[in-house]
Motif scaffolding. Structure first.
Motif, PDB file in Angstrom:
ATOM      1  N   PRO A  38       0.846  -1.193   0.000  1.00 34.54           N
ATOM      2  CA  PRO A  38       0.000   0.000   0.000  1.00 34.54           C
ATOM      3  C   PRO A  38       0.877   1.237   0.000  1.00 34.54           C
ATOM      4  CG  PRO A  38      -0.061  -1.102   2.136  1.00 34.54           C
ATOM      5  CD  PRO A  38       0.709  -1.977   1.203  1.00 34.54           C
ATOM      6  N   ALA A  39       0.603   2.109  -0.955  1.00 35.46           N
ATOM      7  CA  ALA A  39       1.470   3.258  -1.116  1.00 35.46           C
ATOM      8  C   ALA A  39       0.870   4.461  -0.403  1.00 35.46           C
ATOM      9  CB  ALA A  39       1.632   3.551  -2.601  1.00 35.46           C
ATOM     10  N   PHE A 289      -0.760 -11.392   3.158  1.00 37.97           N
ATOM     11  CA  PHE A 289      -1.660 -10.628   2.304  1.00 37.97           C
ATOM     12  C   PHE A 289      -2.271  -9.521   3.142  1.00 37.97           C
ATOM     13  CE2 PHE A 289      -1.544 -15.047   1.325  1.00 37.97           C
ATOM     14  CZ  PHE A 289      -1.128 -15.032   0.013  1.00 37.97           C
ATOM     15  N   ASN A 290      -2.754  -8.491   2.470  1.00 44.39           N
ATOM     16  CA  ASN A 290      -3.412  -7.433   3.211  1.00 44.39           C
ATOM     17  C   ASN A 290      -4.548  -6.880   2.367  1.00 44.39           C
ATOM     18  OD1 ASN A 290      -3.953  -4.797   4.518  1.00 44.39           O
ATOM     19  ND2 ASN A 290      -2.214  -5.414   5.770  1.00 44.39           N
ATOM     20  N   PRO A 291      -5.731  -6.750   2.975  1.00 43.05           N
ATOM     21  CA  PRO A 291      -6.866  -6.223   2.210  1.00 43.05           C
ATOM     22  C   PRO A 291      -6.531  -4.895   1.538  1.00 43.05           C
ATOM     23  CG  PRO A 291      -7.590  -6.965   4.362  1.00 43.05           C
ATOM     24  CD  PRO A 291      -6.096  -7.074   4.363  1.00 43.05           C
ATOM     25  N   ALA A 292      -5.691  -4.085   2.186  1.00 41.02           N
ATOM     26  CA  ALA A 292      -5.378  -2.762   1.637  1.00 41.02           C
ATOM     27  C   ALA A 292      -4.294  -2.818   0.575  1.00 41.02           C
ATOM     28  CB  ALA A 292      -4.947  -1.831   2.761  1.00 41.02           C
TER      29      ALA A 292
ATOM     30  N   GLY B 149      -5.635   2.170  -0.442  1.00 42.46           N
ATOM     31  CA  GLY B 149      -5.720   0.798  -0.935  1.00 42.46           C
ATOM     32  C   GLY B 149      -7.102   0.187  -0.790  1.00 42.46           C
ATOM     33  N   LEU B 150      -7.931   0.768   0.096  1.00 45.23           N
ATOM     34  CA  LEU B 150      -9.292   0.275   0.270  1.00 45.23           C
ATOM     35  C   LEU B 150     -10.298   1.176  -0.446  1.00 45.23           C
ATOM     36  CD1 LEU B 150      -9.074  -0.669   4.059  1.00 45.23           C
ATOM     37  CD2 LEU B 150      -9.186  -2.249   2.140  1.00 45.23           C
ATOM     38  N   SER B 151      -9.790   2.034  -1.351  1.00 45.12           N
ATOM     39  CA  SER B 151     -10.628   2.954  -2.123  1.00 45.12           C
ATOM     40  C   SER B 151     -11.374   3.946  -1.241  1.00 45.12           C
ATOM     41  CB  SER B 151     -11.642   2.189  -2.994  1.00 45.12           C
ATOM     42  OG  SER B 151     -10.970   1.457  -3.957  1.00 45.12           O
ATOM     43  N   ARG B 152     -10.754   4.377  -0.173  1.00 42.39           N
ATOM     44  CA  ARG B 152     -11.345   5.430   0.640  1.00 42.39           C
ATOM     45  C   ARG B 152     -10.622   6.739   0.330  1.00 42.39           C
ATOM     46  NH1 ARG B 152     -10.379   2.215   6.103  1.00 42.39           N
ATOM     47  NH2 ARG B 152      -8.331   2.529   5.187  1.00 42.39           N
ATOM     48  N   VAL B 153     -11.364   7.850   0.413  1.00 45.58           N
ATOM     49  CA  VAL B 153     -10.754   9.146   0.107  1.00 45.58           C
ATOM     50  C   VAL B 153      -9.857   9.577   1.263  1.00 45.58           C
ATOM     51  CG1 VAL B 153     -11.187  11.574  -0.387  1.00 45.58           C
ATOM     52  CG2 VAL B 153     -12.711   9.831  -1.318  1.00 45.58           C
TER      53      VAL B 153
END
Lengths: 728, 229
Positions: A38-39, A289-292, B149-153
């Motif tokens: 995740p960036a 793994f990571n959901p994000a 990464g979770l499509s949150r703003v």
């Protein structure tokens, strides 16, 4: 949690879009060779892999000993480790930034306990980081952990451990262990002299609070040196004497010192090689793994066209006329164009109501994980198709014919906001959401009902943890059919035909209770065509935020009967209440139409609470399949992109002795949206429910299409969580 | 019925008309011009080198393209393409490529991109527009919004400084404009390096004829030129 018994997981979920793929853990590693980290949204900086490594127990740690580190929040890991005839396969999850849990399945060759050549065991861990080392701070990180904490398990041990990074590359760890972790070179028993010893063949499974931090304690520790982002060297001093294993000659423990080197192959895989206990070579593979951290970012899915703008009313007032409503060709014409446009977005138009200023459409979302995205795409189609006089869009979300919620949105808001910098937040304050009303007969899309649908797909069914065969699996084909004669009135059925498999070798273990679930293996003897389900069901909104469902027929492989459910949930509520009553009969083992002579009236009252930070609680109180009374508590963490990981346990008036191995019913479950792997929109998900042991106490019937998940999806909490996708 | 939407349609029809009119020379010129306009935005995964924007004012005219065109070069992707003016909404201009991807500007200042992979979700333009209108050395803040990464703003405040630099003559597709060059440096809290340094070439009347603007951490810098016939 050991010894004889049938050990099965039951794949739950039955809903078509929640396809279950057992064995997904192994599959994950194949599907995701390299994963982006995740960036930082502002700089794009991608942090290197976490400094914390996973040990042979799948917990943050050194080699065989724990450390005080934590994995990134939400990290979902599976580790496979082996040394000296001991194999451990652990699934672990960073539940909150500081709390983590693990479920482990281990095999010890030559450990001849309770009459098995290879001793299989399942265990749960939980740990909490009480203190976190701050940058520039003096204090180390400190964690407290319980290993194999339900039952007098073979791996039972507790620890308090501190880790401190002394430079960018060097971390020193030291701790005190009890139980197994206090078995070598103990310095005394600080809290209590006595600790119940491990008893092979005990039913286990109970929270063994009476032994935590009791008995002898010993020091352990080690040093990790990570000269690069990828490479690490570890030395540890182990306080585990491996008393049981060395007593049985599983391996020879000559030294407390372990040495290892590990390497981060990519962001998901770390592997290590070790020299352990002065006699053994060990290996450890950790997949994280990571959901994000989606395998493919959703940013590569196709983007929609800009929101269609209406002509200026001042310049072209004639285009804003409402005369079109009276035109008999308007409904068929616009209906066809709406259906076509929606279908291109994976949305099925089921009903619509055209007014001069307000238009309502009723759609079934067959494509997008995020409901907000389905609503946004549908609104775009409406703007492309509908005459300028239509100002209010009403979009009702349907779930298999059940209207769930209606979003009300002004067309001029959509037109004005799309290019605004705060389009997402601004729109959120302007949409309305109400409970949906039942679908009106005259609004139905002409010719849509009755409708028939079918599919023929391969399926797998698996059973884990059978002491003779850790994995048993069947592969076959499943024919599904559905007939919907009116919205919400449907007949569903599924036939399976086994092609290959060995599930028929599953053990049937004796039970002190009616064999409501332990007889599951008998249903695997059938190798011909099996009738899995055949139901007639009806679901509808009852008004005042109530929803109802009735299902009659062959509900699942083992039970048939009638099930009725009522659910109360206002669209904006975090709380829902429900009640379900079932009268079920046990089906014949041949999976035909017949029944055995066991029947029961059972059911639950349920409370559901969306804690609004991604955590969801559910409490069910009532009567279970074996006639026992009790309660089930479940907690799930759900991520905005649809990932979900949870755990549940059931306590009933059945005693631990009557229940048998495991003492009470419990398990973990997870579900991963397919879109996370592919970056393309899809409603499908993979996942499973894992029970260490399946027994007869606290068992429930699997009723397809229970209301809560269907209704919640279209409600405010869920839509809000994924709202940013409304413009995508 | 939808004049704004019709813009692109007109262009396509105009070219189709030429193609269908049996005027062989014109047809091939128009097709070529469209190809030159197309650029390589949408050939991700194609091994061939991405085509570049190579049109001239003459070839655009021949293809029937008379409206403004935004030429965009994205350094990180190594591509360039011409985008046609598609919509004007509340001071924002949506530029759309023939393949449907869009760049939105407000007064020439980049606000968002759609369809380029990890897009620029949004960047506020009003404070910068105000600063450019004032013309001198100015400090102000802009809000950057990105998707996690979770499509949150995720919203970040950027602290920016605009500095007028030299006066320069810039060439946009063979036409010269006298401009004032500005440099904008934006920083975020707790981050040592600037998030971006943008350059704008502003002509008389405030038109930004040419610019080099940051489009988020993944796309990086985009060079924009506004072509008006």
């Amino acid at each position: 949690m050991r010894g004889a018994g049938v050990h099965r997981t039951s794949g739950q979920g039955g809903r078509a879009r929640r396809a279950i793929l057992p064995g997904v853990v192994a599959g994950l590693t194949l599907l995701a060779p390299t994963m982006p980290v995740p960036a930082d949204t502002l700089t794009g900086y991608r942090p290197p892999a976490p400094r914390t490594t996973l040990n042979f127990y799948g917990s943050p740690g050194l080699i065989d000993m724990p450390s005080a580190g934590v994995m990134p929040d939400g990290e979902f890991s599976t580790t496979l480790s082996h040394f000296g005839g001991i194999t451990r396969n652990t699934l672990s999850f960073q539940i909150t930034p500081r709390l983590s849990g693990a479920f482990r399945y281990s095999a010890t060759e030559g450990l001849n306990l309770a009459g098995f050549e290879t001793y299989f065991d399942r265990s749960f861990d939980i740990r909490y980081q009480v203190l976190q080392q701050r940058e520039g701070g003096w204090w180390p990180s400190v964690a407290v952990g319980l290993q194999d904490f339900v039952g007098t398990g073979i791996y039972a041990g507790e620890y308090i451990v501190a880790s401190r990074s002394v430079s960018d590359t060097l971390t020193v760890t030291g701790g005190v262990g009890w139980g197994r972790l206090g078995s070598y070179n103990a310095f005394g028993s600080p809290f209590s002299e006595t600790r119940p010893s491990f008893v092979a063949g005990d039913t286990g499974g109970e929270f063994s609070a009476d032994q935590w931090f009791r008995g002898p304690a010993a020091f352990f520790g080690g040093v990790e040196w990570q000269p690069t982002d990828r490479l690490g060297f570890t030395v540890e001093y182990s306080s585990d004497a491996y008393v049981t294993e060395t007593g049985q000659g599983v391996f020879e423990r000559r030294s407390p010192w372990n040495f290892g080197v590990d390497y981060q192959v990519n962001r998901s895989l770390r592997m290590g090689a070790y020299y352990m206990y002065g006699s053994e070579v060990g290996v450890n593979f950790a997949f994280s793994f990571n959901p994000a951290r989606p395998a493919v970012p959703p940013s590569f899915e196709p983007t929609p066209a800009p929101f269609a703008q209406r002509p200026d009313r001042g310049e072209a007032p004639e285009l804003w006329s409402t005369d079109w409503v009276a035109d008999p060709a308007a409904r068929p014409g616009l209906g066809e164009r709406l259906a076509e446009g929606l279908s291109a977005e994976g949305q099925e138009l089921q009903a619509f109501d055209l007014g001069a200023n307000t238009v309502e459409i009723r759609i079934e979302n067959n494509r997008y994980t995020a409901v907000a995205q389905a609503l946004g795409r549908s609104a775009r189609v409406m703007a492309e198709v509908l005459p300028p006089s239509v100002e209010t869009f009403r979009i009702t979300l349907m779930d298999d014919g059940l209207p769930v919620s209606t979003m009300i949105i002004r067309r001029s808001d959509l037109e004005a906001l799309e290019q605004e910098p705060d389009a997402v937040g601004a729109l959120q304050t302007l949409v309305g959401l109400t409970a949906a009303t039942p679908t009106e007969e005259e609004d139905l899309v002409a010719g849509l009902y009755p409708r028939f649908d079918w599919s023929l797909r391969p399926y797998t069914r698996a059973s884990y943890f059978d002491p003779d065969n850790p994995i048993l699996m069947n592969l076959g084909v499943r024919l599904r059919g559905s007939y919907e004669f009116r919205p919400g009135w449907r007949v569903d059925g599924a036939l399976t035909y086994r092609l290959v498999g060995n599930l028929d070798q599953a053990r049937v273990s004796p039970s002190a209770l009616p064999d409501v679930r332990t007889s599951g293996a008998r249903y695997e003897q059938n190798d011909g065509i099996a009738l899995e389900t055949l139901t007639l069901s009806h679901a509808r909104p009852l008004g005042n935020d109530f929803y109802g469902r009735v299902t009659v027929g062959y509900l699942e492989r083992m039970y048939g009967g009638i099930s009725a459910e009522v659910l109360w949930r206002p669209v904006t509520s975090r709380l829902a209440l429900g009640a379900e009553v079932n009268y079920v009969m046990q089906r014949d083992y041949d999976l035909g139409l017949g029944f055995r002579d066991y029947d029961v009236v059972m059911g639950h009252v349920s409370a559901y609470y969306d804690m609004s930070n991604g955590y969801h609680l559910q409490l069910d109180v009532g009567r279970y399949l074996a006639g026992d009374w009790g309660a089930t508590i479940a907690i799930d963490r759900e991520f905005a992109n649809g990932w979900s990981v949870g755990a549940f346990m059931t306590l009933t008036d059945v005693s631990a002795e009557e229940f048998g191995e495991g003492s009470f019913d419990k398990g973990i479950r997870f579900s991963i949206p397919v879109s996370w792997f592919t970056g393309q929109p899809s409603r499908r998900a993979v996942g499973t429910t894992i029970r260490p042991v399946t027994r007869d106490g606290g068992a429930r019937v699997h009723v397809p299409d229970r209301l809560y998940d269907r209704v919640r999806e279209g409600h405010l909490g869920n839509i809000d969580d994924q709202w940013a996708r409304v413009w995508r | 019925m939808k004049p704004l939407l019709a813009c692109l349609a007109c262009l396509v029809l105009a070219s189709c008309g030429a193609l269908g009119g049996g005027q062989g020379d014109n047809a091939s010129t128009a097709a070529q011009a469209l190809n030159m306009l197309r650029g390589g935005l949408f050939n991700r995964g194609d091994d061939a080198a991405p085509p570049q924007f190579t049109a001239t004012r003459a070839s655009l005219r021949e293809a029937g393209i008379t409206g403004p065109v935004l030429v965009a070069r994205i350094e990180t992707l190594g591509i360039s393409a011409g985008l046609l003016q598609y919509q004007e909404v509340r001071g924002a201009t949506v530029w759309r490529s023939l393949d449907g991807d869009t760049i939105t500007t407000a007064g020439g200042l980049l606000r968002n991109t759609r369809g380029f992979g990890t897009d620029l979700h949004s960047l506020e333009t009003a404070p910068l527009a105000q600063a450019l209108a004032e013309g001198g050395e100015t400090e102000y803040s802009r809000l950057f919004r990105g998707l996690d990464g979770l499509s949150r703003v995720e919203t970040h405040r950027l602290y920016c400084r605009l500095e007028p630099q030299t006066r320069e003559r810039v060439d946009v597709l063979g036409r010269g404009y006298d401009t004032q060059r500005y440099q904008e440096t934006c920083n975020a809290q707790d981050r040592p390096a600037p998030i971006f340094v943008n350059t704008y070439w502003q002509g008389a009347g405030g038109t930004i004829w040419q610019s080099r603007q940051w489009a988020g951490p993944v796309l990086g810098y985009v060079e924009l030129e506004e072509v008006r016939n």
